[in-house]
Design an enzyme around this catalytic site. Structure first.
Site, PDB file in Angstrom:
ATOM      1  N   LYS A  22      -7.742 -17.143   0.048  1.00 42.71           N
ATOM      2  CA  LYS A  22      -8.134 -15.954  -0.730  1.00 42.71           C
ATOM      3  C   LYS A  22      -7.206 -15.744  -1.926  1.00 42.71           C
ATOM      4  O   LYS A  22      -7.667 -15.523  -3.047  1.00 42.71           O
ATOM      5  CB  LYS A  22      -8.087 -14.717   0.166  1.00 42.71           C
ATOM      6  CG  LYS A  22      -8.190 -13.399  -0.583  1.00 42.71           C
ATOM      7  CD  LYS A  22      -8.163 -12.215   0.352  1.00 42.71           C
ATOM      8  CE  LYS A  22      -6.813 -11.654   0.675  1.00 42.71           C
ATOM      9  NZ  LYS A  22      -6.192 -10.827  -0.371  1.00 42.71           N
ATOM     10  N   ASN A  23      -5.886 -15.818  -1.676  1.00 39.88           N
ATOM     11  CA  ASN A  23      -4.938 -15.472  -2.741  1.00 39.88           C
ATOM     12  C   ASN A  23      -4.806 -16.557  -3.804  1.00 39.88           C
ATOM     13  O   ASN A  23      -4.141 -16.360  -4.821  1.00 39.88           O
ATOM     14  CB  ASN A  23      -3.567 -15.126  -2.149  1.00 39.88           C
ATOM     15  CG  ASN A  23      -3.590 -13.763  -1.470  1.00 39.88           C
ATOM     16  OD1 ASN A  23      -4.581 -13.033  -1.568  1.00 39.88           O
ATOM     17  ND2 ASN A  23      -2.520 -13.420  -0.791  1.00 39.88           N
ATOM     18  N   CYS A 117      -1.028   1.656  -2.485  1.00 36.86           N
ATOM     19  CA  CYS A 117      -1.965   1.443  -1.387  1.00 36.86           C
ATOM     20  C   CYS A 117      -1.240   1.670  -0.083  1.00 36.86           C
ATOM     21  O   CYS A 117      -0.056   2.007  -0.066  1.00 36.86           O
ATOM     22  CB  CYS A 117      -2.573   0.061  -1.448  1.00 36.86           C
ATOM     23  SG  CYS A 117      -1.412  -1.215  -1.040  1.00 36.86           S
ATOM     24  N   ARG A 122       3.044  -0.299  -5.132  1.00 35.29           N
ATOM     25  CA  ARG A 122       2.729  -1.629  -5.677  1.00 35.29           C
ATOM     26  C   ARG A 122       2.860  -1.558  -7.206  1.00 35.29           C
ATOM     27  O   ARG A 122       1.860  -1.486  -7.916  1.00 35.29           O
ATOM     28  CB  ARG A 122       1.299  -2.049  -5.291  1.00 35.29           C
ATOM     29  CG  ARG A 122       0.964  -1.988  -3.806  1.00 35.29           C
ATOM     30  CD  ARG A 122       1.480  -3.150  -3.012  1.00 35.29           C
ATOM     31  NE  ARG A 122       0.916  -4.438  -3.310  1.00 35.29           N
ATOM     32  CZ  ARG A 122      -0.116  -4.989  -2.684  1.00 35.29           C
ATOM     33  NH1 ARG A 122      -0.741  -4.326  -1.737  1.00 35.29           N
ATOM     34  NH2 ARG A 122      -0.534  -6.207  -2.996  1.00 35.29           N
ATOM     35  N   ASP A 125       5.328  -3.236 -13.138  1.00 36.81           N
ATOM     36  CA  ASP A 125       6.276  -3.316 -14.263  1.00 36.81           C
ATOM     37  C   ASP A 125       6.587  -4.759 -14.661  1.00 36.81           C
ATOM     38  O   ASP A 125       6.754  -5.060 -15.848  1.00 36.81           O
ATOM     39  CB  ASP A 125       7.573  -2.565 -13.901  1.00 36.81           C
ATOM     40  CG  ASP A 125       8.184  -3.055 -12.601  1.00 36.81           C
ATOM     41  OD1 ASP A 125       7.450  -3.160 -11.601  1.00 36.81           O
ATOM     42  OD2 ASP A 125       9.391  -3.358 -12.582  1.00 36.81           O
ATOM     43  N   ASP A 308       2.510 -11.217   4.682  1.00 30.51           N
ATOM     44  CA  ASP A 308       1.115 -11.155   5.148  1.00 30.51           C
ATOM     45  C   ASP A 308       0.957 -11.646   6.593  1.00 30.51           C
ATOM     46  O   ASP A 308      -0.152 -11.622   7.130  1.00 30.51           O
ATOM     47  CB  ASP A 308       0.203 -11.975   4.220  1.00 30.51           C
ATOM     48  CG  ASP A 308      -0.031 -11.269   2.892  1.00 30.51           C
ATOM     49  OD1 ASP A 308       0.374 -10.103   2.746  1.00 30.51           O
ATOM     50  OD2 ASP A 308      -0.629 -11.892   1.987  1.00 30.51           O
ATOM     51  N   ARG A 400     -12.321  -8.583   3.986  1.00 29.12           N
ATOM     52  CA  ARG A 400     -11.692  -8.901   2.699  1.00 29.12           C
ATOM     53  C   ARG A 400     -10.950 -10.220   2.767  1.00 29.12           C
ATOM     54  O   ARG A 400     -10.787 -10.872   1.741  1.00 29.12           O
ATOM     55  CB  ARG A 400     -10.661  -7.815   2.342  1.00 29.12           C
ATOM     56  CG  ARG A 400     -11.235  -6.460   2.121  1.00 29.12           C
ATOM     57  CD  ARG A 400     -10.148  -5.558   1.620  1.00 29.12           C
ATOM     58  NE  ARG A 400      -9.290  -6.310   0.727  1.00 29.12           N
ATOM     59  CZ  ARG A 400      -7.969  -6.289   0.755  1.00 29.12           C
ATOM     60  NH1 ARG A 400      -7.337  -5.536   1.596  1.00 29.12           N
ATOM     61  NH2 ARG A 400      -7.290  -7.010  -0.094  1.00 29.12           N
TER      62      ARG A 400
HETATM   63  C1  UD1 Z   1       0.568 -10.778  -3.435  1.00 32.30           C
HETATM   64  C2  UD1 Z   1      -0.519 -11.093  -2.442  1.00 32.30           C
HETATM   65  C3  UD1 Z   1      -0.343 -10.249  -1.176  1.00 32.30           C
HETATM   66  C4  UD1 Z   1       1.070 -10.429  -0.623  1.00 32.30           C
HETATM   67  C5  UD1 Z   1       2.122 -10.209  -1.704  1.00 32.30           C
HETATM   68  C6  UD1 Z   1       3.530 -10.550  -1.256  1.00 32.30           C
HETATM   69  C7  UD1 Z   1      -2.378 -11.767  -3.836  1.00 32.30           C
HETATM   70  C8  UD1 Z   1      -3.719 -11.444  -4.362  1.00 32.30           C
HETATM   71  N1  UD1 Z   1      -1.804 -10.823  -3.053  1.00 32.30           N
HETATM   72  O1  UD1 Z   1       0.442  -9.417  -3.812  1.00 32.30           O
HETATM   73  O2  UD1 Z   1      -1.305 -10.673  -0.214  1.00 32.30           O
HETATM   74  O3  UD1 Z   1       1.289  -9.506   0.421  1.00 32.30           O
HETATM   75  O4  UD1 Z   1       1.841 -11.029  -2.856  1.00 32.30           O
HETATM   76  O5  UD1 Z   1       3.590 -11.888  -0.855  1.00 32.30           O
HETATM   77  O6  UD1 Z   1      -1.841 -12.832  -4.071  1.00 32.30           O
HETATM   78  N2  UD1 Z   1       6.912  -5.713  -7.445  1.00 32.30           N
HETATM   79  C9  UD1 Z   1       7.626  -5.030  -8.402  1.00 32.30           C
HETATM   80  N3  UD1 Z   1       7.113  -5.004  -9.675  1.00 32.30           N
HETATM   81  C10 UD1 Z   1       5.956  -5.639 -10.024  1.00 32.30           C
HETATM   82  C11 UD1 Z   1       5.255  -6.335  -9.048  1.00 32.30           C
HETATM   83  C12 UD1 Z   1       5.764  -6.355  -7.752  1.00 32.30           C
HETATM   84  O7  UD1 Z   1       8.671  -4.452  -8.110  1.00 32.30           O
HETATM   85  O8  UD1 Z   1       5.564  -5.579 -11.190  1.00 32.30           O
HETATM   86  C13 UD1 Z   1       7.414  -5.744  -6.045  1.00 32.30           C
HETATM   87  C14 UD1 Z   1       6.391  -5.236  -5.024  1.00 32.30           C
HETATM   88  O9  UD1 Z   1       6.472  -3.853  -4.860  1.00 32.30           O
HETATM   89  C15 UD1 Z   1       6.810  -5.981  -3.781  1.00 32.30           C
HETATM   90  C16 UD1 Z   1       7.275  -7.314  -4.307  1.00 32.30           C
HETATM   91  O10 UD1 Z   1       7.586  -7.106  -5.694  1.00 32.30           O
HETATM   92  O11 UD1 Z   1       7.890  -5.327  -3.160  1.00 32.30           O
HETATM   93  C17 UD1 Z   1       6.275  -8.422  -4.197  1.00 32.30           C
HETATM   94  O12 UD1 Z   1       5.016  -7.994  -4.699  1.00 32.30           O
HETATM   95  P1  UD1 Z   1       3.990  -8.993  -5.376  1.00 32.30           P
HETATM   96  O13 UD1 Z   1       4.408 -10.399  -5.113  1.00 32.30           O
HETATM   97  O14 UD1 Z   1       3.775  -8.591  -6.792  1.00 32.30           O
HETATM   98  O15 UD1 Z   1       2.652  -8.693  -4.565  1.00 32.30           O
HETATM   99  P2  UD1 Z   1       1.203  -8.883  -5.121  1.00 32.30           P
HETATM  100  O16 UD1 Z   1       1.216  -9.953  -6.153  1.00 32.30           O
HETATM  101  O17 UD1 Z   1       0.603  -7.565  -5.447  1.00 32.30           O
END
Ligand code: UD1
Length: 432
Positions: A22-23, A117, A122, A125, A308, A400
């Site tokens: 999926k990811n 969520c 989430r 930045d 996950d 999902r």
């Molecule tokens: C993706 C996966 C999700 C998985 C997660 C962590 C997809 C579609 N989803 O979500 O299934 O649980 O990776 O492996 O691939 N963060 C920041 N700033 C940002 C973005 C993230 O501080 O701009 C933090 C988040 O709060 C979190 C960490 O970084 O603590 C990792 O998040 P991130 O890897 O971005 O998760 P997703 O990409 O949303």
């Protein structure tokens, strides 16, 4: 509203085939916005998230057609509308990955902020920091990200945040950089196999990305990308969920179409618990012990144990001999499943970002409520082994991320079925 009913206590036996990841599928589908030629994506899982993203791509001018055997064809027909609306984006965070491709190819994008969520904050930045470094002008207004750049410019970008790298953040910035003028270096890029898969797909489209799968991605910008035909990797989270299902029921299961090399940390941790996973030629064999050993576990970015899988491991450890400590380092509030597992007889308490699990000798079936995708999987796993009947409510989360889960588990001998809740419900469905 549908629910799943499981009669626990049946040992799983047989073979199960893992679907496409999926990811990987979701960002790869958004990458198709980078070209006006047709892309063919194979092994795409048939999931609600894939359907939701298809609708967003349709809104953005792409034709999306699902054919036989997981093949999805995507071709952009019109580049007029570059707005991804709130009602669509809030349902699935991965849809925020349309931002990078829209900006790079069309020079502008208006994408709704995805919001938080149930698994916690989430932020986005890092996505915005990366795109700004590439020269985009970005404003946040009325709940939307407004991005503009006549042509992006290559840059050196450090993408680490307080919790390490960002998976979709890396996807967004890497996709945007493929069409930038000059070379981009992303430091602290996410190394997840799904990001590597996306990079392979982009290279097949004509991008020039090197050092794939490492925290230092180098992207030489090109003027345009073309169509590509690509097969998505198997879903390592689904594979590990079935490994744990085999283990928790003390079953004898062969997992087909899985890649052992994507599961090194998971297999290592399972061996500490007493579960042996061996593999050859893309099929894995699970041998479960009579009794599980307790262990401590920390979730980390790849190649660590994925967040996950934290809920599924917690379900397994709830039956281990002794005390286990599970520490969540990616989403410190991702523990909604604890209260529900405790309803099934588990003995788990939360202390900050830790779950302290005292192994129980058995679980017993009860009605439970699924809060999110992976929490649902953990409840199903517990239900498979709980004495009597477990009813999992709000199963829409499962659809999902798990293709035909009841069918796959039934074929292994689980007593599991899905029924429509007669009372119905007007409950809002927000996806994580
Ligand atoms: C993706 C996966 C999700 C998985 C997660 C962590 C997809 C579609 N989803 O979500 O299934 O649980 O990776 O492996 O691939 N963060 C920041 N700033 C940002 C973005 C993230 O501080 O701009 C933090 C988040 O709060 C979190 C960490 O970084 O603590 C990792 O998040 P991130 O890897 O971005 O998760 P997703 O990409 O949303």
């Amino acid at each position: 509203m549908e629910k799943i009913i499981i009669e626990g206590g049946y040992r799983l036996q047989g073979r199960v085939k893992i679907s496409g990841a999926k990811n990987a599928a979701l960002p790869i589908m958004t990458a198709c916005l980078l070209s006006d030629e047709k892309c063919v994506i194979r092994n795409t899982p048939d999931l609600v998230d894939v359907a939701s993203l298809s609708a967003i791509l349709g809104e953005l001018g792409a034709g999306v057609e699902r054919g036989e055997g997981g093949t999805v064809e995507i071709k952009v027909e019109s580049e007029e509308n570059s707005t991804a609306p709130y009602d669509m984006v809030r349902k699935m965070r991965a849809s925020f990955c349309v931002l990078g491709p829209l900006l790079a190819r069309r020079g502008r994008a208006k994408v709704s902020l995805p919001g938080g969520c149930v698994i916690g904050l989430r932020p986005i930045d890092l996505h915005l920091k990366g795109l700004r470094a590439l020269g985009a002008r970005i404003d946040v207004e009325g709940g939307y990200v407004l991005a503009e750049a006549p042509r992006l410019r290559g840059a050196k970008i450090y993408l680490g945040g307080p919790f390490g790298s960002s998976v979709t953040g890396t996807a967004n910035v890497m996709m945007a950089a493929t069409l930038a003028q000059g070379t981009t270096i992303i430091e602290c890029a996410a190394c997840e196999p799904e990001i590597e898969d996306l990079a392979h797909f982009l290279n097949k489209m004509g991008a020039k990305i090197s050092r794939l799968g490492t925290p230092r991605l180098i992207i030489e910008g090109v003027d345009s990308l073309h169509g590509a035909d690509y097969e998505i990797i198997p879903d390592r989270i689904e594979a590990a969920t079935y490994i744990i299902a085999a283990a928790i029921t003390q079953g004898d299961v062969t997992i087909e179409s899985a890649r052992l090399e994507h599961l090194a940390a998971v297999v290592d941790k399972l061996s500490e618990i007493g579960v042996v996973v061996t593999g050859e030629d893309k099929s894995l064999k699970v041998i479960a012990p009579a009794k599980f050993s307790s262990t401590d576990l920390v979730t980390l970015p790849y190649p660590g144990i994925p967040t996950d899988l934290q809920a599924q491991f917690t379900a397994l450890l709830s039956l281990a001999d002794g005390i286990s400590v599970v520490t969540e380092k990616i989403f410190p509030d991702r523990f909604m499943h604890i209260a529900e597992l405790n309803r099934l007889g588990a003995n788990i308490r939360k202390e900050g970002p830790h779950a302290i699990i005292t192994g129980a000798s058995e679980l017993s079936g009860a009605p439970v409520m699924a809060s999110d995708l992976r929490a649902s999987a953990a409840l199903i796993l517990a239900g498979l082994v709980a004495r009597g009947k477990t009813i999992v409510n709000r199963v829409y989360h499962l659809d999902r991320g798990y293709e035909r889960i009841e069918e796959k588990l039934s074929s292994l001998g689980a007593q599991i079925s899905r029924i429509e809740d007669e009372r119905g419900s007007s409950e809002e469905v927000i996806y994580t």
